[in-house]
Enzyme design. Sequence first.
Site, mmCIF file in Angstrom:
data_model
loop_
_atom_site.group_PDB
_atom_site.id
_atom_site.type_symbol
_atom_site.label_atom_id
_atom_site.label_comp_id
_atom_site.label_asym_id
_atom_site.label_seq_id
_atom_site.Cartn_x
_atom_site.Cartn_y
_atom_site.Cartn_z
ATOM 1 N N ALA A 1 89.900 175.540 3.748
ATOM 2 C CA ALA A 1 90.257 174.744 4.929
ATOM 3 C C ALA A 1 90.188 173.251 4.628
ATOM 4 C CB ALA A 1 89.334 175.092 6.093
ATOM 5 N N GLY B 1 83.082 167.096 -14.948
ATOM 6 C CA GLY B 1 84.302 167.871 -14.762
ATOM 7 C C GLY B 1 85.607 167.080 -14.871
ATOM 8 N N ASN C 1 87.889 175.026 -15.754
ATOM 9 C CA ASN C 1 86.554 175.360 -16.244
ATOM 10 C C ASN C 1 85.613 174.147 -16.193
ATOM 11 O OD1 ASN C 1 84.343 176.435 -17.435
ATOM 12 N ND2 ASN C 1 85.306 176.893 -19.405
ATOM 13 N N THR C 2 84.940 173.993 -15.046
ATOM 14 C CA THR C 2 83.951 172.916 -14.866
ATOM 15 C C THR C 2 82.717 173.536 -14.197
ATOM 16 O OG1 THR C 2 84.653 172.381 -12.624
ATOM 17 C CG2 THR C 2 85.824 171.263 -14.405
ATOM 18 N N ASP D 1 78.371 157.539 -3.183
ATOM 19 C CA ASP D 1 78.342 158.850 -2.513
ATOM 20 C C ASP D 1 79.392 158.779 -1.410
ATOM 21 O OD1 ASP D 1 77.885 160.987 -0.827
ATOM 22 O OD2 ASP D 1 75.701 160.867 -0.984
ATOM 23 N N LYS E 1 90.816 171.828 1.800
ATOM 24 C CA LYS E 1 91.951 171.439 0.959
ATOM 25 C C LYS E 1 93.259 171.498 1.761
ATOM 26 C CE LYS E 1 89.580 170.384 -2.710
ATOM 27 N NZ LYS E 1 89.434 168.983 -3.128
ATOM 28 N N SER F 1 81.241 161.703 -12.549
ATOM 29 C CA SER F 1 80.077 162.040 -13.382
ATOM 30 C C SER F 1 80.245 163.365 -14.119
ATOM 31 C CB SER F 1 78.818 162.096 -12.509
ATOM 32 O OG SER F 1 78.983 163.047 -11.464
ATOM 33 N N SER G 1 93.591 167.867 -4.528
ATOM 34 C CA SER G 1 93.560 168.983 -3.591
ATOM 35 C C SER G 1 93.288 170.248 -4.388
ATOM 36 C CB SER G 1 94.905 169.036 -2.857
ATOM 37 O OG SER G 1 95.009 170.167 -2.057
ATOM 38 N N TYR H 1 86.014 176.203 1.975
ATOM 39 C CA TYR H 1 86.594 175.299 0.968
ATOM 40 C C TYR H 1 88.113 175.201 1.148
ATOM 41 C CZ TYR H 1 88.114 173.601 -3.622
ATOM 42 O OH TYR H 1 88.713 172.885 -4.638
ATOM 43 N N GLY I 1 83.576 160.851 -8.022
ATOM 44 C CA GLY I 1 83.103 162.084 -8.667
ATOM 45 C C GLY I 1 83.394 162.087 -10.159
#
Length: 282
Positions: free
Chosen positions: A151, A12, A183-184, A55, A153, A10, A135, A149, A8
């Site tokens: 759950a 944030g 902030n993303t 992915d 984490k 790409s 996490s 969400y 991930g």
Amino acid sequence: MATVLITGASAGIGRATAVRLAARGHYVIATGRNAAALEQIKRTAKGKVDTLILDVTSPGSVDAALRDVGGLTGQNGLDVLINNAGYALAGPLETTSDADLKAQFETNVFGPMRMIRAFLPGMRERRRGRIINISSVVGRLALPFFGPYNATKHAIEAFSDALRNELRLFGVEVVLIEPGAINTGFGELERKSLEVHAADGAPYAEQIKKVMAFQKDLHPNAAKPEVAAKAIVHAVEAKRPRARYVVPFLPNRAFIALAEFLPTEASDAVIQSITGLRRVRP
Ligand SMILES: NC(=O)c1ccc[n+]([C@@H]2O[C@H](COP(=O)([O-])OP(=O)(O)OC[C@H]3O[C@@H](n4cnc5c(N)ncnc54)[C@H](OP(=O)(O)O)[C@@H]3O)[C@@H](O)[C@H]2O)c1
């Protein structure tokens, strides 16, 4: 200097971490689904960056990444795997579909576990390696209407705690990063998943609107992704990393402490008040 793969990357937190790691001299394998965004990191980051399309929900994609990492590293493998890819599905648990819930767990839980099963054997054989799982503060507490969400984490926290002690004897360390709001683009996706439950006539519409009012200002006013990246890079570089890092430490450590040390009824009252869901007595 470490060879580090991050998922991930790409956008944030992942992107900020890849850039910071490369600037500090690490060899970064930045992975994600968006080829153009990855290419831009490779072009602009200061330092050694390679990119792979990955992915985390696709077993074939993870297998291909394992093969490609072998080629990129001369079969030396990874020093550090950072499981960062993720998104937030929010909404009432009653009206969340199986399909949406499964997709959320597929990315946030099965994805990281698939990556770990792919890259751990090499680390275990070399008796050296570090797995850093991103996490969340909500892996330690749960907020109303963020259950799907939260759950995922909680699951990552439990998997990481079990793994840490399974792998200690093999010299492989497991670290949890627990960001609060950052902030993303993450906040916008989360908001969209709430919005579908706010339509007139939907069973929780009124409550969802209150929660959306709470959520609206959370991310735009939150810490920059570089703040989380700094903590992750520390976890990569520390000689003896801690098991978990809360970032930013305040106020998030206080929220976790509230959930851990207050009686449940008292922490429920705090959560209801923060989210605007305090019960009005008839
Ligand atoms: N922002 C926060 O407030 C916050 C707080 C606590 C924890 N976190 C956690 O931090 C991590 C990063 O979030 P962020 O804030 O940086 O969000 P973000 O800006 O939305 O970035 C999420 C990244 O994950 C990638 N991704 C999503 N699904 C993927 C998949 N199936 N395979 C590979 N990559 C995938 C996205 O790629 P695409 O560009 O292809 O979609 C993107 O690069 C997540 O695990 C999140 O749960 C965030």
